[in-house]
Design an enzyme around this catalytic site. Structure first.
Site, PDB file in Angstrom:
ATOM      1  N   TYR A 142     -45.218  42.683  86.280  1.00  0.00           N
ATOM      2  CA  TYR A 142     -45.246  41.338  86.855  1.00  0.00           C
ATOM      3  C   TYR A 142     -43.880  41.070  87.471  1.00  0.00           C
ATOM      4  O   TYR A 142     -42.843  41.364  86.874  1.00  0.00           O
ATOM      5  CB  TYR A 142     -45.548  40.303  85.760  1.00  0.00           C
ATOM      6  N   ASP A 237     -36.775  45.776  89.490  1.00  0.00           N
ATOM      7  CA  ASP A 237     -36.875  44.371  89.096  1.00  0.00           C
ATOM      8  C   ASP A 237     -36.283  44.253  87.687  1.00  0.00           C
ATOM      9  O   ASP A 237     -36.956  44.519  86.697  1.00  0.00           O
ATOM     10  CB  ASP A 237     -38.333  43.921  89.137  1.00  0.00           C
ATOM     11  N   LYS A 265     -33.140  35.229  84.570  1.00  0.00           N
ATOM     12  CA  LYS A 265     -33.037  35.058  83.121  1.00  0.00           C
ATOM     13  C   LYS A 265     -31.593  35.058  82.619  1.00  0.00           C
ATOM     14  O   LYS A 265     -30.874  34.064  82.787  1.00  0.00           O
ATOM     15  CB  LYS A 265     -33.921  36.106  82.417  1.00  0.00           C
TER      16      LYS A 265
HETATM   17  P1  KE4 Z   1     -39.480  33.625  87.266  1.00  0.00           P
HETATM   18  O1  KE4 Z   1     -39.967  33.259  88.643  1.00  0.00           O
HETATM   19  O2  KE4 Z   1     -40.465  33.228  86.187  1.00  0.00           O
HETATM   20  O3  KE4 Z   1     -38.051  33.143  86.987  1.00  0.00           O
HETATM   21  O4  KE4 Z   1     -39.338  35.224  87.192  1.00  0.00           O
HETATM   22  C1  KE4 Z   1     -40.469  36.005  87.507  1.00  0.00           C
HETATM   23  C2  KE4 Z   1     -40.302  37.382  86.898  1.00  0.00           C
HETATM   24  C3  KE4 Z   1     -39.926  38.429  87.708  1.00  0.00           C
HETATM   25  N1  KE4 Z   1     -39.753  39.676  87.213  1.00  0.00           N
HETATM   26  C4  KE4 Z   1     -39.934  39.935  85.892  1.00  0.00           C
HETATM   27  C5  KE4 Z   1     -39.733  41.325  85.384  1.00  0.00           C
HETATM   28  C6  KE4 Z   1     -40.315  38.889  85.013  1.00  0.00           C
HETATM   29  O5  KE4 Z   1     -40.501  39.164  83.693  1.00  0.00           O
HETATM   30  C7  KE4 Z   1     -40.502  37.588  85.510  1.00  0.00           C
HETATM   31  C8  KE4 Z   1     -40.943  36.428  84.632  1.00  0.00           C
HETATM   32  N2  KE4 Z   1     -41.265  36.762  83.279  1.00  0.00           N
HETATM   33  C9  KE4 Z   1     -42.185  35.848  82.606  1.00  0.00           C
HETATM   34  C10 KE4 Z   1     -42.369  36.369  81.177  1.00  0.00           C
HETATM   35  N3  KE4 Z   1     -43.000  37.599  81.113  1.00  0.00           N
HETATM   36  C11 KE4 Z   1     -41.700  34.444  82.624  1.00  0.00           C
HETATM   37  C12 KE4 Z   1     -42.460  33.508  81.715  1.00  0.00           C
HETATM   38  C13 KE4 Z   1     -43.354  32.575  82.496  1.00  0.00           C
HETATM   39  O6  KE4 Z   1     -44.028  33.037  83.458  1.00  0.00           O
HETATM   40  O7  KE4 Z   1     -43.371  31.382  82.120  1.00  0.00           O
END
Ligand code: KE4
Length: 424
Positions: A142, A237, A265
């Site tokens: 993801y 990523d 993060k």
């Molecule tokens: P954000 O747009 O949520 O800041 O980041 C997206 C993203 C991109 N790449 C990786 C590897 C990620 O894990 C994420 C977001 N991770 C999720 C948890 N698995 C965020 C939690 C959520 O969606 O509320």
């Protein structure tokens, strides 16, 4: 009705699903989400005053736990001078310099406000730089909710992507090839077939979004060689792994340098920061240096940047990675022993302080094997842990995060709770 339930009821009237991000709604584990009142160190308290050991840590950012002193101090200093100017500031330069120092593959970096923005922009940059349109992602990875990345594996050999959400145009989804993670043959045949059309490959170098899955030995090196040979851009990523699995991220841990890296993060220390960066010859194509457009009102704002700076500087000074490794190993060992005693099949995949307990007897090396997990048993385990004051990620296909604020006794308390939870 307790306060969490009351708030959830109210929230659903004015917020879709009652939450501002789907995974928070507990739909994968059933039941109603807890509304959190506050956090401190390794602990959080819900609005009904119940205390939990927190293994979500805001889904990864809080590597030093809640309200870590250096972040609070940094935020207070910024509050004294203002919160956002929409103009360049010294702190942004400092954070960019520190990121480029910690990640040698990143010669230039652009700050944005989320991981999604970072990956969306990196994809556009790779397409603009190469003049190609096809991208490769991996099943179970993801990368945020950008249209080109909300794509699931097509049928069998075709690998042409299908929209993974209504609203994603199939004409765009088809430009995304979706391959199985850790499958070298699938990778080689896709490059044999379409290597010259591939703008980029984007991968979580350690997957966290199918649960924690480590790359097989040699897999990232193969990816590096195939992309180099075909003139494609390799994007790591590292939104989740960056500064988490090592100070230099997964690219340092596995010794493979991508062309572009996306971040998030940890680099925001709990405030909204994302970033993408890499080789200067690629990054210099981004506006206003180049023609590829990307912008953001709050990109690099002083509050978020100061929290990120404080976090990265402390990581550099304290280097908590040996401690995070030891705490992770202690939890892994404890849960494996507990599952053995209970006669329950659990596979623990762990890289440093990120780990997943898969309820399966299979080795989990990709999304297909991850999906052999017994998600009903995971849900029972999740709620039994909540009842004992342990707050785990609300899905089998997420990663537990341990912070440097966790203690050995937190881990031991968690293992005791797991022993009881596995008997249910
Ligand atoms: P954000 O747009 O949520 O800041 O980041 C997206 C993203 C991109 N790449 C990786 C590897 C990620 O894990 C994420 C977001 N991770 C999720 C948890 N698995 C965020 C939690 C959520 O969606 O509320």
């Amino acid at each position: 009705m307790n306060r969490s339930e009351d708030l959830f009821h109210r929230a659903q009237r004015v917020i879709p699903g009652g939450v501002n991000s789907p995974v928070r709604a507990f739909q994968a584990v059933g039941g109603k989400p807890l509304f959190i009142q506050r956090g401190n160190g390794s602990r959080i308290w819900d609005v009904d005053g119940k205390e939990y050991i927190d293994y979500v840590g805001s889904w990864g950012p809080l590597i030093f736990g809640h309200r870590s002193p250096e972040v609070i101090e940094a935020l207070n200093q910024v509050l004294a001078i203002g919160t956002s100017f929409g103009a360049p500031t010294e702190r942004e330069v400092e954070l960019a310099e520190l990121i480029t120092q910690l990640l040698p593959s990143v010669e230039k970096v652009r700050l944005v406000s989320s991981g999604t923005e970072a990956t969306m922009s990196a994809i556009r940059l790779a397409r603009g730089f190469t003049g190609r349109e096809r991208i490769i992602k991996f099943d179970g990875c993801y990368h945020g909710h950008g249209d080109s990345l909300l794509v699931r594996a097509g049928s069998g050999v075709a690998t042409l992507g299908l929209p993974d959400s209504p609203g994603v145009p199939s004409s765009l989804a088809e430009l995304t090839s979706v391959l199985p993670f850790n499958d070298s043959n699938a990778l080689k045949s896709e490059f044999d077939r379409r290597g010259s059309q591939i703008a980029c490959v984007i991968i979580e170098p350690v997957a966290g979004n199918m649960g924690c899955v480590e790359p097989r030995p040699g897999y990232l090196e193969l990816l590096r060689n195939l992309t180099k040979r075909s003139g494609s851009i390799l994007i790591f990523d590292e939104v989740m792994t960056g500064f988490r699995v090592a100070l230099g991220g997964a690219q340092q841990r596995y010794g493979v340098q991508p062309d572009l890296t996306t971040m998030g993060k940890v680099i925001g220390g709990g405030l909204p920061v994302g970033a993408y960066g890499g080789r200067a010859e690629i990054m210099d194509r981004i506006a206003p240096a180049g023609p590829i457009y990307q912008a953001g009102t709050l990109s690099g704002n002083p509050l978020a940047v100061s929290a990120g700076l404080a976090t990265l500087k402390r990581l550099q000074k304290d280097s908590p990675y040996d401690r995070l490794e030891a705490l992770g190993a202690r939890l892994e060992r404890g849960v494996i022993e507990a599952a053995g005693k209970a006669g329950i099949q659990v596979r623990v995949n762990r890289v440093g302080s990120m780990l997943t307990f898969f309820f399966t007897d299979r080795e989990v090396t990709d999304f297909q094997s991850a999906r052999t997990s017994d998600t009903k048993r995971f849900s029972r385990f999740f709620h039994a842990m909540i009842d004992q004051g342990i707050y785990l990620p609300s899905s089998q296909f997420e990663a537990v995060f341990i912070s440097a604020a966790h203690t050995e006794s937190d881990i031991d308390q968690t293992v005791s709770a797991a022993t009881r939870a596995l008997e249910i």
